[in-house]
Design a protein around this motif. Structure first.
Motif, PDB file in Angstrom:
ATOM      1  N   HIS A  56      -8.092  13.169  28.201  1.00 41.32           N
ATOM      2  CA  HIS A  56      -8.714  12.212  27.279  1.00 41.32           C
ATOM      3  C   HIS A  56     -10.009  11.645  27.873  1.00 41.32           C
ATOM      4  O   HIS A  56     -10.966  11.379  27.148  1.00 41.32           O
ATOM      5  N   ALA A  61      -4.883   5.037  25.072  1.00 35.38           N
ATOM      6  CA  ALA A  61      -4.866   6.442  25.487  1.00 35.38           C
ATOM      7  C   ALA A  61      -3.483   6.907  25.959  1.00 35.38           C
ATOM      8  O   ALA A  61      -3.099   8.054  25.707  1.00 35.38           O
ATOM      9  N   TYR A  63      -3.443  12.511  29.189  1.00 32.54           N
ATOM     10  CA  TYR A  63      -4.178  11.266  29.417  1.00 32.54           C
ATOM     11  C   TYR A  63      -5.447  11.553  30.230  1.00 32.54           C
ATOM     12  O   TYR A  63      -6.536  11.088  29.889  1.00 32.54           O
TER      13      TYR A  63
END
Length: 158
Positions: free
Chosen positions: A37, A95, A34
């Protein structure tokens, strides 16, 4: 002083990792994915940061590293596996949910030592803990469909 006297994380003594240690490894790997990302940090920098900032004494470190590095390395291939089952474009997937389904896809593809039902359940539980209100339903749907493709022998009715 023996190797176990220091406070560094040790693998499970039986050779069979503890479920809780793997669960924590998954959660940390998902959080690392995450973070990746949204950041320009390298995956090795994120891994190092997580190793310093978290208590890793009850984490399956080998599993954490395999998931974090493996999902990152194979992200494009994993996305191709996931896309046929998505109800929206990949860039519109939340996400957190995206990190979870990529992680699950990697486990289904490469970690045959983990039963597909465990992969799905762990994904659902992470989505309930970290994701949006209905995120666990999305994760369940995607990983269930993907497991039928990647784990045919396991998922086939008997």
């Amino acid at each position: 002083m023996s190797a176990t006297d220091d406070n560094s994380p040790q693998p499970a003594p039986t050779g069979q990792p503890k479920a809780g240690d793997r669960r924590r490894a998954r959660a940390l790997a998902m959080q690392g994915l995450y973070q990746r990302h949204f950041s320009k940090s390298s995956i090795s920098d994120i891994e190092a940061e997580f190793m310093v900032d978290n208590d890793m004494s009850k984490v399956d470190l080998l599993y954490f590293r395999d998931l974090l590095r493996g999902v990152h390395r194979e992200q494009a291939d994993l996305d191709k596996l996931l896309e046929p089952f998505l109800d929206r474009p990949l860039d519109e997937v939340d996400a957190i949910e995206l990190a979870i389904v990529r992680l699950g896809a990697y486990e289904l593809k490469h970690r045959l030592d983990v039963p597909y039902k465990v992969v799905i359940n762990e994904g659902i539980e992470m989505a309930k803990r970290f994701g949006g209100t209905e995120g666990h339903k999305f994760v369940n749907s995607i990983l269930d469909k993907l497991s039928r493709r990647l784990r045919l022998a396991e998922t086939r009715p008997r």
